[in-house]
Design an enzyme around this catalytic site. Structure first.
Site, PDB file in Angstrom:
ATOM      1  N   ASP A 268       0.825  -1.206   0.000  1.00  0.00           N
ATOM      2  CA  ASP A 268       0.000   0.000   0.000  1.00  0.00           C
ATOM      3  C   ASP A 268       0.863   1.261   0.000  1.00  0.00           C
ATOM      4  OD1 ASP A 268      -2.712   1.297   0.465  1.00  0.00           O
ATOM      5  OD2 ASP A 268      -1.616   2.016   2.221  1.00  0.00           O
ATOM      6  N   GLU A 305       1.552  -0.124  -4.890  1.00  0.00           N
ATOM      7  CA  GLU A 305       0.656   0.987  -5.160  1.00  0.00           C
ATOM      8  C   GLU A 305       1.506   2.249  -5.057  1.00  0.00           C
ATOM      9  OE1 GLU A 305      -3.289   3.392  -3.597  1.00  0.00           O
ATOM     10  OE2 GLU A 305      -1.985   2.370  -2.177  1.00  0.00           O
TER      11      GLU A 305
END
Length: 607
Positions: A268, A305
């Site tokens: 993330d 990401e």
């Protein structure tokens, strides 16, 4: 529980004394514990403390917590594998070696594609089924096989406060959320998925911890004020004692792969991993995962990401890159979303409507650039960011499969005020067009669960914080955020309401009813992709022609032509060559020689 001795260790370099509280001592919130038997822990090198004992002496399960310098209440283990009493309660010893795996012959996905060249399917365990558990999700794996999925990407399962949540406020990064079934359930899920030829990717969050139940700072310098992130102090990756913090992260990643047989990790918001070390954490992690893959004899992959629009993220560490296998490409989403919906607010402004007085770009022209050059912002000016952003992609040599493309994600849907999926914004034919473009394009495609049958359920932001003040702060923050965009406070769903989560659960009954035709469309597109797109893809090989007046677009890639009418009137497309064989179509399409006539929202795939 076996009678074999166990060793429990914790890093607390600044502690003068450490004790372990043993026994089943449930607590649901801080300052609500009556510790069981306590024993001193032994100091070791490097700030580590340890205890050894026989778990069978403490009942059916060994529950334990740590007392730092005599302070109460006892705290859960930063490396806890299981938090059955919630993130504030004691940890539970869990032996990952007890599970009897049936995937000894597993060497990768059924297609052999792994991440690159495969089809990724993003799902949230808490809303994938009404039960919201890993075991319940197993019952739907055959659906994913039928669809043609290669890799199942689970939103974070690390233990977080409360029963329901997205998982991005996890605080026990080594534990599997007990509401999902705990660590044994994750092992069962992965084993079942492998049995059906499906790989499993786990979404992990290393850039911050949630606000409730985060006790890491009580043990050591896990955070630093050298850097700051949107969540406050950054994780300590380059300051004093950062070596152990880096090992905490890398050990977590490799543990999921070794002990839970996870195939890939989605990392993330890696741009918030602030690290000025000579070797960035991501590069070190990539090398560690590579060594583990060689040891285990199976592919292990990392997906980032990143909002940096820079392919250094997926460049080999040997060439000076960060070594990720692939990275999310939000520009693909934004370009598709703007073309299909016409929305141009916020960051969509650069993708089709112009913004803040800057030169307007047609959405089809933007789409063409993204599909042939990887990013819209590749060093160009971003009005949303207020400056130049990104770097160019080497279109002739770069493998475009290293960029994930998608029509929806949990973020892009859930960050809308009402959580509307693309289905709620478009007629079915227009969703067909979007799906055809990204599923047959050069990128690795990712489907957001429920998209494939146009589920009518929204995907809302929801939490279940037990701290009343925190719950109210989240509720008010959500309302204030969208009030600035013109939404009335009373229309914003309460993230703390149980019904907000319940409303977000996939409606499986629609799959064989109203969603049947959409599912068949997605399944057929994936089958075409598997047949025609094999091996590396290069952006330089993609050709897009767009008629901005008639709103016609044609994408040529891998011997396929995707032609779509995004206008409000019937339109014709004159081909310079033989149109070839019609492989798939949606809506009214007629062919007369080299002229194709398409009704509004019609699309045809020729090959």
């Amino acid at each position: 529980m076996t009678g074999e001795p166990v060793r429990i260790a914790v890093w607390a370099p600044r502690a003068g004394a450490m004790e372990i509280a043993l026994g089943e001592t449930p607590q649901t919130a801080p300052m609500q514990t009556e510790p069981g038997q306590t024993e001193p822990m032994q100091a070791g090198a490097g700030g580590w403390w340890s205890w050894e004992g026989n778990p069978a002496a403490y009942g059916e399960h060994l529950d334990y917590a740590f007392i730092v310098d005599g302070a109460q209440p006892p705290l859960p283990d930063p490396r806890s594998a299981w938090q059955p009493h919630g993130v504030h309660g004691p940890s539970r010893h869990f032996d990952t070696t007890v599970f009897e795996w049936t995937d000894d012959d597993w060497r990768g996905t059924r297609s052999g594609a792994g991440v690159l060249g495969g089809v990724v399917y993003e799902l949230h365990i808490g809303t994938f089924t009404p039960e919201g558990t890993l075991d319940a999700a197993v019952e739907h794996l055959d659906h994913l096989v039928e669809l043609g999925v290669d890799l199942v990407q689970l939103l974070p399962v690390a233990a977080f406060p409360g029963r329901w949540g997205w998982g991005y406020d996890g605080v026990a990064l080594y534990a599997v959320h007990d509401g999902y079934g705990g660590p044994a359930a994750l092992q069962r899920f992965v084993d079942a998925a492998h049995g059906k030829g499906l790989g499993v990717c786990l979404d992990v969050v290393y850039n911050h911890l949630g606000p409730s139940g985060n006790y890491l700072s009580r043990f050591g310098p896990y955070f630093t004020d050298r850097h700051h992130t949107p969540w406050g102090e950054a994780v300590n990756l380059d300051g004093p004692d950062s070596r152990t913090v880096r090992d905490f992260v890398i050990g977590n990643a490799t543990r999921w792969m070794r002990e839970f047989h996870i195939d890939a990790l989605r990392l993330d918001a890696v741009h918030e991993l602030r690290d000025d070390s000579d070797m960035h954490l991501l590069a070190e992690l990539s090398d560690a995962v590579g060594r583990l893959a060689a040891e285990l004899g199976r592919p292990l992959e990392l997906i980032a990401e990143s909002d940096l629009n820079d392919t250094v993220m997926v460049t080999s560490t040997a060439l000076g890159g960060l070594g990720m296998t692939a990275q999310w490409d939000d520009d693909v989403h934004h370009a598709l979303h703007t073309v299909l919906t016409g929305e141009i607010h916020g960051y969509y402004g650069d993708f089709g409507g112009g913004a803040q007085g800057h030169e307007e770009q047609d959405a089809l022209a933007v789409l063409a650039k993204v599909f042939t050059r990887g990013f819209l912002h590749d060093g160009t000016f971003s009005t949303f960011r207020g400056g130049p952003w990104g770097k160019p992609v080497a279109t002739e040599s770069f493998d475009a499969r290293r960029l994930l493309g998608y029509l929806q994600t949990h973020d892009q849907v859930g960050n809308r005020a009402l959580g509307e999926r693309i289905t709620a914004l478009l007629p079915p034919g227009r969703q067909h067009i979007g799906a055809a473009l990204y599923l047959l394009g050069p990128f690795t495609p990712m489907i957001f669960a429920g998209e494939e049958w146009a589920t009518s359920s929204p995907w809302l932001f929801f939490t279940s914080f037990e701290d009343a003040d925190l719950a109210e702060a989240v509720r008010l923050g959500r309302r204030e955020e969208f009030a600035g965009h013109g939404w009335a406070a009373e229309t914003i769903p309460d993230p703390q309401a149980v019904g907000t989560r319940d409303e977000s659960v996939l409606r499986w009954g629609e799959l064989h009813g109203t969603g049947g035709s959409m599912f068949q469309w997605y399944r057929d597109l994936i089958a075409l992709r598997r047949k025609h797109i094999d091996g590396p893809t290069h952006l330089a090989d993609v050709v897009i022609e767009a008629d901005e007046t008639a709103r016609l677009v044609r994408m040529q890639h891998a011997g396929l032509s995707v032609i779509a009418n995004l206008g409000e009137e019937e339109a014709s497309f004159e081909m310079a060559e033989d149109p070839g064989v019609e492989l798939l179509s949606s809506g009214a399409v007629t062919v007369e020689g080299r002229q194709l006539t398409l009704a509004p929202d019609a699309v045809v795939i020729l090959g």
